[in-house]
Motif scaffolding. Structure first.
Motif, PDB file in Angstrom:
ATOM      1  N   UNK A   1       0.833  -1.212   0.000  1.00  0.00           N
ATOM      2  CA  UNK A   1       0.000   0.000   0.000  1.00  0.00           C
ATOM      3  C   UNK A   1       0.867   1.261   0.000  1.00  0.00           C
ATOM      4  N   UNK A   2       0.437   2.238  -0.755  1.00  0.00           N
ATOM      5  CA  UNK A   2       1.130   3.527  -0.790  1.00  0.00           C
ATOM      6  C   UNK A   2       0.581   4.417   0.321  1.00  0.00           C
ATOM      7  N   UNK A   3       1.196   5.568   0.510  1.00  0.00           N
ATOM      8  CA  UNK A   3       0.696   6.533   1.492  1.00  0.00           C
ATOM      9  C   UNK A   3      -0.725   6.972   1.130  1.00  0.00           C
ATOM     10  N   UNK A   4      -0.993   7.096  -0.170  1.00  0.00           N
ATOM     11  CA  UNK A   4      -2.338   7.472  -0.632  1.00  0.00           C
ATOM     12  C   UNK A   4      -3.346   6.366  -0.310  1.00  0.00           C
ATOM     13  N   UNK A   5      -2.950   5.100  -0.492  1.00  0.00           N
ATOM     14  CA  UNK A   5      -3.834   3.986  -0.160  1.00  0.00           C
ATOM     15  C   UNK A   5      -4.189   4.012   1.326  1.00  0.00           C
ATOM     16  N   UNK A   6      -3.188   4.195   2.171  1.00  0.00           N
ATOM     17  CA  UNK A   6      -3.411   4.213   3.620  1.00  0.00           C
ATOM     18  C   UNK A   6      -4.293   5.395   4.023  1.00  0.00           C
ATOM     19  N   UNK A   7      -4.088   6.549   3.389  1.00  0.00           N
ATOM     20  CA  UNK A   7      -4.918   7.721   3.689  1.00  0.00           C
ATOM     21  C   UNK A   7      -6.369   7.458   3.295  1.00  0.00           C
ATOM     22  N   UNK A   8      -6.582   6.789   2.161  1.00  0.00           N
ATOM     23  CA  UNK A   8      -7.938   6.472   1.727  1.00  0.00           C
ATOM     24  C   UNK A   8      -8.623   5.541   2.726  1.00  0.00           C
TER      25      UNK A   8
END
Length: 138
Positions: free
Chosen positions: A93-100
């Motif tokens: 997971x990317x930082x964007x995935x985790x934020x979502x």
């Protein structure tokens, strides 16, 4: 007990492991087998709904920080550092995935309500209704 250990040259070798580590590895194998059973069910549902996508489990050595595969980048084959870094965002997971995901997980504090990301129970504790007032704050 022998287990496969990744080598620096990208190959795998059989290695004798202590009994306690072998027991832990056996328990992990049982857990993985249970997860694989669940994934088969989910994949069957995806197929029944015409979704052309399959879920799969990673290799047991994938992204490990402890154990026999620690320090190696593997998903069955051992990747060098450059390959790992180039594909990291595809595999993890990317930082964007985790934020979502964090944006979806909003707490709910109202009695009888439940967060949208949690499956509601069929009933409450001891057969009580889900919205039963178990604790009264005075």
């Amino acid at each position: 007990m022998t287990r496969n250990r990744p080598e620096r040259d990208g190959s795998w070798s059989a290695d004798e492991v202590p009994a306690l580590l072998g027991l832990n590895l056996d328990l992990r194998d049982e857990y993985i087998a249970a997860c694989r059973t669940g994934l088969r069910r989910w994949n069957r549902v995806l197929e029944e709904h015409g979704i052309d996508f399959w879920l799969r489990l990673p290799h047991p050595g994938f992204n490990r920080r402890v154990g026999l595969a620690a320090g190696h980048h593997t998903d069955g084959t051992i990747a060098d550092e450059a390959t790992w870094e180039a594909s990291r965002d595809h595999w993890l997971p990317t930082a964007e995935d985790l934020a979502f995901v964090r944006s979806l997980m909003r707490p709910v504090y109202e009695r009888g309500k439940i967060a949208s990301w949690v499956a509601p129970p069929v009933n409450g504790i001891n057969g009580k209704p889900f919205d039963y007032e178990y604790v009264r704050l005075v």
